[in-house]
Design an enzyme around this catalytic site. Structure first.
Site, PDB file in Angstrom:
ATOM      1  N   ASN A   1       0.708  -1.207  -0.140  1.00  0.00           N
ATOM      2  CA  ASN A   1       0.143  -0.058  -0.181  1.00  0.00           C
ATOM      3  C   ASN A   1       1.003   1.499   0.105  1.00  0.00           C
ATOM      4  OD1 ASN A   1      -2.184  -1.681   0.114  1.00  0.00           O
ATOM      5  ND2 ASN A   1      -2.413  -1.580   2.357  1.00  0.00           N
TER       6      ASN A   1
ATOM      7  N   ASP B   1      -0.634   4.211   1.196  1.00  0.00           N
ATOM      8  CA  ASP B   1      -1.740   4.824   1.770  1.00  0.00           C
ATOM      9  C   ASP B   1      -1.070   5.760   3.152  1.00  0.00           C
ATOM     10  OD1 ASP B   1      -2.031   2.926   3.663  1.00  0.00           O
ATOM     11  OD2 ASP B   1      -3.630   2.178   2.534  1.00  0.00           O
TER      12      ASP B   1
ATOM     13  N   HIS C   1       5.975  -0.317  -2.768  1.00  0.00           N
ATOM     14  CA  HIS C   1       5.485   0.272  -3.864  1.00  0.00           C
ATOM     15  C   HIS C   1       5.633   1.913  -3.488  1.00  0.00           C
ATOM     16  CE1 HIS C   1       3.284  -3.277  -5.079  1.00  0.00           C
ATOM     17  NE2 HIS C   1       4.260  -3.388  -5.785  1.00  0.00           N
TER      18      HIS C   1
END
Length: 185
Positions: A75, A77, A92
Site C-alpha cells: 500500500n 496510503d 511500492h
C-alpha cells in the site's frame, strides 16, 4: 516472530478502494502513461491523495502497531505509519507531497509505477528469507495478483514459517489472530 504482509484489503474498511475496484486509477499508474499524459497522471495522483487524506487507520492497522509487528506493505496510503507502526517497508513507495505534485510524473518511488523497478522488493525478500519454522508470515488483504505477493508467500513457505491468511474482515480478524498468538507465547 510475526511478520505481516499487507495489501489493499487491509485499507478497504478505511474507505480506500482497491485498485481492482478502481481500474481508472490502476490504468494510470504506468510509467508510460505518466510520460505520455503528465497532466492526467498528476490529476489521478491528486485524486488518490485526496482519498488517502480522508482515510483513518482501522483496527487492523492499530492492532499491528500495538503489537509492534514489522510490516511489509504493497500500500501507498501511509495508514500503518498513521496507526503508529514503526517498522514498515513500503514495497511500492509512498505518495508525493503537495510540494512534489507539480512534477509528480518525474518522480520515482512516489509511488512505484508499473514499468519501474521496485527497490524495496529486495528488502522484503530479505526479511521473509530470514523467517524460520518458529515464525509466522501474516498475510492481510494481499491478493495473489502480483508476482511479489506470490513470491513472498513461496519464500515464507520454503523457510518453514507458518502462513496465516486474512483476506476477509481484517478489522476484526487481525486483532483476534494477534491476541491468540501472543496468548500462546
Amino acid at each position: 516472530m510475526i511478520l505481516a504482509f499487507t495489501g489493499a484489503g487491509i485499507s478497504q474498511a478505511s474507505g480506500i478502494q482497491t485498485f481492482m475496484e478502481r481500474p481508472d486509477i490502476r490504468d494510470h499508474l504506468h510509467r508510460d502513461f505518466a510520460i505520455e499524459n503528465p497532466e492526467e497522471y498528476r490529476k489521478t495522483l491528486r485524486n488518490l491523495v485526496d482519498v488517502v487524506e480522508q482515510a483513518e487507520p482501522n483496527d487492523a492497522h492499530i492492532a499491528l502497531a500495538e503489537y509492534k509487528i514489522p510490516i511489509l506493505t504493497m500500500n501507498v496510503d501511509g495508514l500503518h505509519q498513521s496507526a503508529g507502526s514503526e517498522s514498515v517497508v513500503e514495497l511500492h513507495g509512498g505518495l508525493p507531497t503537495e510540494d512534489e505534485m507539480d512534477y509528480a510524473d518525474q518522480l520515482y518511488n512516489k509511488p512505484v509505477l508499473y514499468g519501474d523497478p521496485a527497490p524495496n522488493y529486495y528488502k522484503a525478500i530479505t526479511k521473509v528469507s530470514a523467517l524460520t519454522e518458529d515464525d509466522i508470515f501474516l498475510v492481510i488483504g494481499a491478493s495473489r495478483f502480483t508476482q511479489i505477493a506470490v513470491e513472498l508467500r513461496e519464500i515464507a513457505h520454503y523457510q518453514g514459517a507458518e502462513i496465516i491468511e486474512i483476506q476477509e474482515d481484517a478489522v476484526r480478524e487481525v486483532r483476534y489472530v494477534l491476541e491468540q498468538e501472543f496468548k500462546n507465547k
